[in-house]
Design an enzyme around this catalytic site. Structure first.
Site, PDB file in Angstrom:
ATOM      1  N   TYR A  70      -1.542  -0.361  11.169  1.00 53.46           N
ATOM      2  CA  TYR A  70      -1.769  -1.021   9.871  1.00 53.46           C
ATOM      3  C   TYR A  70      -0.613  -0.769   8.916  1.00 53.46           C
ATOM      4  O   TYR A  70       0.002  -1.695   8.395  1.00 53.46           O
ATOM      5  CB  TYR A  70      -3.088  -0.532   9.247  1.00 53.46           C
TER       6      TYR A  70
ATOM      7  N   LYS B 118       2.289  -3.328   7.294  1.00 54.77           N
ATOM      8  CA  LYS B 118       2.494  -3.519   5.843  1.00 54.77           C
ATOM      9  C   LYS B 118       3.943  -3.182   5.470  1.00 54.77           C
ATOM     10  O   LYS B 118       4.563  -3.845   4.637  1.00 54.77           O
ATOM     11  CB  LYS B 118       1.521  -2.656   5.033  1.00 54.77           C
TER      12      LYS B 118
ATOM     13  N   THR C  58       0.826  -1.214   0.000  1.00 56.01           N
ATOM     14  CA  THR C  58       0.000   0.000   0.000  1.00 56.01           C
ATOM     15  C   THR C  58       0.861   1.264   0.000  1.00 56.01           C
ATOM     16  O   THR C  58       1.983   1.246   0.520  1.00 56.01           O
ATOM     17  CB  THR C  58      -0.909   0.005   1.262  1.00 56.01           C
ATOM     18  N   ASP C  59       0.311   2.333  -0.529  1.00 55.00           N
ATOM     19  CA  ASP C  59       1.033   3.621  -0.483  1.00 55.00           C
ATOM     20  C   ASP C  59       1.149   4.142   0.942  1.00 55.00           C
ATOM     21  O   ASP C  59       1.931   5.049   1.212  1.00 55.00           O
ATOM     22  CB  ASP C  59       0.351   4.659  -1.389  1.00 55.00           C
ATOM     23  N   GLU C  60       0.365   3.547   1.868  1.00 59.06           N
ATOM     24  CA  GLU C  60       0.395   4.046   3.246  1.00 59.06           C
ATOM     25  C   GLU C  60       1.743   3.799   3.917  1.00 59.06           C
ATOM     26  O   GLU C  60       2.033   4.388   4.963  1.00 59.06           O
ATOM     27  CB  GLU C  60      -0.752   3.438   4.064  1.00 59.06           C
TER      28      GLU C  60
HETATM   29  P1  NAD Z   1     -10.008  -6.839   2.780  1.00 57.46           P
HETATM   30  O1  NAD Z   1      -9.938  -6.551   4.249  1.00 57.46           O
HETATM   31  O2  NAD Z   1     -11.255  -6.504   2.034  1.00 57.46           O
HETATM   32  O3  NAD Z   1      -9.731  -8.403   2.539  1.00 57.46           O
HETATM   33  C1  NAD Z   1      -8.740  -9.105   3.207  1.00 57.46           C
HETATM   34  C2  NAD Z   1      -8.987 -10.599   2.980  1.00 57.46           C
HETATM   35  O4  NAD Z   1      -7.915 -11.321   3.618  1.00 57.46           O
HETATM   36  C3  NAD Z   1     -10.290 -11.114   3.599  1.00 57.46           C
HETATM   37  O5  NAD Z   1     -10.937 -11.983   2.698  1.00 57.46           O
HETATM   38  C4  NAD Z   1      -9.832 -11.880   4.832  1.00 57.46           C
HETATM   39  O6  NAD Z   1     -10.690 -12.969   5.190  1.00 57.46           O
HETATM   40  C5  NAD Z   1      -8.470 -12.383   4.382  1.00 57.46           C
HETATM   41  N1  NAD Z   1      -7.568 -12.664   5.526  1.00 57.46           N
HETATM   42  C6  NAD Z   1      -7.321 -11.858   6.592  1.00 57.46           C
HETATM   43  N2  NAD Z   1      -6.469 -12.471   7.433  1.00 57.46           N
HETATM   44  C7  NAD Z   1      -6.147 -13.667   6.870  1.00 57.46           C
HETATM   45  C8  NAD Z   1      -5.297 -14.734   7.249  1.00 57.46           C
HETATM   46  N3  NAD Z   1      -4.591 -14.696   8.394  1.00 57.46           N
HETATM   47  N4  NAD Z   1      -5.186 -15.799   6.425  1.00 57.46           N
HETATM   48  C9  NAD Z   1      -5.895 -15.855   5.269  1.00 57.46           C
HETATM   49  N5  NAD Z   1      -6.739 -14.882   4.864  1.00 57.46           N
HETATM   50  C10 NAD Z   1      -6.850 -13.795   5.661  1.00 57.46           C
HETATM   51  O7  NAD Z   1      -8.742  -6.114   2.164  1.00 57.46           O
HETATM   52  P2  NAD Z   1      -8.547  -5.427   0.721  1.00 57.46           P
HETATM   53  O8  NAD Z   1      -9.010  -4.042   0.787  1.00 57.46           O
HETATM   54  O9  NAD Z   1      -9.072  -6.345  -0.322  1.00 57.46           O
HETATM   55  O10 NAD Z   1      -6.956  -5.396   0.641  1.00 57.46           O
HETATM   56  C11 NAD Z   1      -6.238  -6.462   0.050  1.00 57.46           C
HETATM   57  C12 NAD Z   1      -4.764  -6.132   0.080  1.00 57.46           C
HETATM   58  O11 NAD Z   1      -4.514  -4.927  -0.633  1.00 57.46           O
HETATM   59  C13 NAD Z   1      -4.229  -5.906   1.492  1.00 57.46           C
HETATM   60  O12 NAD Z   1      -2.948  -6.488   1.571  1.00 57.46           O
HETATM   61  C14 NAD Z   1      -4.139  -4.393   1.618  1.00 57.46           C
HETATM   62  O13 NAD Z   1      -3.110  -4.025   2.504  1.00 57.46           O
HETATM   63  C15 NAD Z   1      -3.818  -4.000   0.181  1.00 57.46           C
HETATM   64  N6  NAD Z   1      -4.266  -2.662  -0.248  1.00 57.46           N
HETATM   65  C16 NAD Z   1      -5.562  -2.275  -0.074  1.00 57.46           C
HETATM   66  C17 NAD Z   1      -5.978  -1.032  -0.557  1.00 57.46           C
HETATM   67  C18 NAD Z   1      -7.412  -0.591  -0.449  1.00 57.46           C
HETATM   68  O14 NAD Z   1      -7.730   0.544  -0.822  1.00 57.46           O
HETATM   69  N7  NAD Z   1      -8.338  -1.423   0.008  1.00 57.46           N
HETATM   70  C19 NAD Z   1      -5.063  -0.193  -1.193  1.00 57.46           C
HETATM   71  C20 NAD Z   1      -3.735  -0.615  -1.342  1.00 57.46           C
HETATM   72  C21 NAD Z   1      -3.357  -1.867  -0.872  1.00 57.46           C
HETATM   73  P1  TYD Z   2     -10.568   4.423   4.614  1.00 59.22           P
HETATM   74  O1  TYD Z   2     -11.577   4.010   3.593  1.00 59.22           O
HETATM   75  O2  TYD Z   2     -10.615   3.821   5.989  1.00 59.22           O
HETATM   76  O3  TYD Z   2      -9.128   4.211   3.929  1.00 59.22           O
HETATM   77  P2  TYD Z   2      -7.651   4.679   4.442  1.00 59.22           P
HETATM   78  O4  TYD Z   2      -7.732   5.155   5.826  1.00 59.22           O
HETATM   79  O5  TYD Z   2      -6.876   3.407   4.340  1.00 59.22           O
HETATM   80  O6  TYD Z   2      -7.216   5.732   3.467  1.00 59.22           O
HETATM   81  O7  TYD Z   2     -10.651   5.993   4.799  1.00 59.22           O
HETATM   82  C1  TYD Z   2     -10.489   6.873   3.705  1.00 59.22           C
HETATM   83  C2  TYD Z   2     -10.540   8.291   4.251  1.00 59.22           C
HETATM   84  O8  TYD Z   2     -11.865   8.553   4.732  1.00 59.22           O
HETATM   85  C3  TYD Z   2      -9.613   8.523   5.444  1.00 59.22           C
HETATM   86  O9  TYD Z   2      -9.066   9.832   5.336  1.00 59.22           O
HETATM   87  C4  TYD Z   2     -10.524   8.413   6.648  1.00 59.22           C
HETATM   88  C5  TYD Z   2     -11.853   8.922   6.123  1.00 59.22           C
HETATM   89  N1  TYD Z   2     -13.059   8.307   6.743  1.00 59.22           N
HETATM   90  C6  TYD Z   2     -14.095   9.144   7.225  1.00 59.22           C
HETATM   91  O10 TYD Z   2     -13.998  10.377   7.171  1.00 59.22           O
HETATM   92  N2  TYD Z   2     -15.185   8.539   7.783  1.00 59.22           N
HETATM   93  C7  TYD Z   2     -15.320   7.187   7.886  1.00 59.22           C
HETATM   94  O11 TYD Z   2     -16.332   6.711   8.447  1.00 59.22           O
HETATM   95  C8  TYD Z   2     -14.277   6.352   7.362  1.00 59.22           C
HETATM   96  C9  TYD Z   2     -14.370   4.863   7.445  1.00 59.22           C
HETATM   97  C10 TYD Z   2     -13.170   6.956   6.795  1.00 59.22           C
END
Ligand code: NAD
Ligand code: TYD
Length: 339
Positions: free
Chosen positions: A153, A157, A125-127
């Site tokens: 978090y 990562k 992630t970019d985070e």
């Molecule tokens: P999500 O929380 O929707 O899904 C995570 C999945 O992993 C779930 O199905 C969960 O059951 C499974 N999981 C959790 N712990 C586990 C374990 N110990 N063993 C096996 N499975 C397990 O997450 P997401 O948003 O789909 O993110 C997926 C990946 O992408 C993550 O690594 C996250 O850090 C990365 N990512 C997410 C975003 C975003 O905007 N959502 C952006 C950049 C990177």
């Molecule tokens: P989120 O979807 O949790 O992603 P991330 O924190 O990984 O970027 O949040 C996106 C942005 O929205 C973040 O700046 C936090 C804000 N946010 C709210 O303002 N209200 C909410 O209820 C949530 C879940 C997030």
């Protein structure tokens, strides 16, 4: 080719499996997922009958189970999406983040080493870069930006990313890492900003915006992220990190207002609540490397993507309403009850 995808019952992993099986109908995909609160088998319902797909309920920290599966399946590529992914939950309970995100990554890479130096891709992630100031729109995250995390978090990562690079340097494991900006699209769990605001607006519930709502995120339609990962596993240079993002920076408040407008709901639903601890101000990716080396460019504009996403939530109410009626309701009460 045979691909193991971890975390495929979650948001991005699930979208990746749908995309991948359609794009490469002759490949086999084996999904490992523990089915935590964030994992939802109904996300995979459309591919469950596909003969090139197998689902295995398994914790990526379960070394014995993971090794047995590798022995049986002999994958060519492993893509690790599985993670605890929600910043707010990591602030409440960091431990599970360290376990899944770091130890789980170690176990998956150990399995790759043990069964023939298997190609490994880490979805990061970019985070991991921390945040950028709001008053410096000229600054972007590049792959050279120092790791500088803010939340448990992002720290977990970042720890995993460092381990991945160490496995390459120390053991010669063929790895790549992608660091993507915020994704949005179908199957997004309704604890994250966009799906939460859609679900609450549809129910005429308050829309909880943290702080002043001026934090900026760089949004990418999830399918564009899936395509980037597909390119990286085929053409990416081993040992390299690729940033993925589409130069689509938006303030949270503007996203929430847009959702109100699209759904015909009043902005009076917007409620400003206590800010997130350590809240990152701005994320912004410079995607020049993946563009120049692999020819990747995002294909879906935010204007189109947000419309498609809202329509998906309207057409698939049972998918998210089932989630909201379960364990998630307790979480919501706990996190937003006194905010
Ligand atoms: P999500 O929380 O929707 O899904 C995570 C999945 O992993 C779930 O199905 C969960 O059951 C499974 N999981 C959790 N712990 C586990 C374990 N110990 N063993 C096996 N499975 C397990 O997450 P997401 O948003 O789909 O993110 C997926 C990946 O992408 C993550 O690594 C996250 O850090 C990365 N990512 C997410 C975003 C975003 O905007 N959502 C952006 C950049 C990177
Ligand atoms: P989120 O979807 O949790 O992603 P991330 O924190 O990984 O970027 O949040 C996106 C942005 O929205 C973040 O700046 C936090 C804000 N946010 C709210 O303002 N209200 C909410 O209820 C949530 C879940 C997030």
């Amino acid at each position: 080719m045979k691909v193991i995808v971890t975390g495929g019952a979650g948001f991005i992993g699930g979208n990746f499996i749908h995309y991948y099986l359609a794009a490469h109908p002759d490949d086999r995909v084996v999904c490992i997922d523990k089915l935590t609160y964030a994992g939802n088998l109904s996300t995979l319902a459309p591919v469950m009958e596909n003969e090139n797909f197998r689902f295995v309920k398994l914790d990526i920290c379960d070394r014995e189970g993971v090794f047995a599966l590798f022995e049986e399946e002999k994958p060519d590529v492993v893509i690790n999406f599985a993670a605890e992914s929600h910043v707010d939950r990591s602030i409440e309970n960091p431990e599970i983040f360290l376990r899944t995100n770091i130890i789980g990554t170690e176990v998956m890479m150990d399995a790759c080493r043990r069964f023939g130096n298997i190609r490994y891709h880490q979805v990061s992630t970019d985070e991991v870069y921390g945040d950028l100031p709001l008053d410096r729109p000229d600054l972007f995250f590049t792959e050279e930006t120092p790791i500088h995390t803010s939340s448990p978090y992002s720290s977990s990562k970042a720890g995993a990313d460092l381990l991945v690079l160490a496995y390459h340097r120390t053991y010669g494991l063929p790895v790549t890492i992608s660091r993507c900006s915020n994704n949005y699209g179908p199957y997004h769990f309704p604890e994250k900003l966009i799906p939460l605001m859609i679900a609450n607006a549809l129910a005429d519930k308050p829309l909880p915006v943290y702080g002043k709502g001026i934090n900026v995120r760089d949004w990418l339609y999830v399918e564009d992220h899936c395509k980037a990962i597909d390119l990286i596993i085929r053409k990416g240079r081993i040992g390299e990190v690729y940033n993925v993002g589409g130069h689509n920076e938006m303030r949270n408040i503007d996203i929430v207002k847009l959702i109100c407008k699209e759904l015909g709901k009043p902005e009076s639903l917007i409620t400003y609540v206590t800010d997130r601890k350590g809240h990152d101000m701005r994320y912004a990716i410079d995607p020049a490397k993946i563009h120049n080396e692999l020819g990747w460019l995002p294909e879906t504009t935010f204007a189109d993507g947000i419309k498609k996403t809202i329509q998906w939530y309207l057409d698939n109410k049972e998918w998210w309403q089932e989630i909201i009626s379960g364990e998630y309701r307790n979480y919501y009460e706990k996190m937003y009850g006194n905010r």
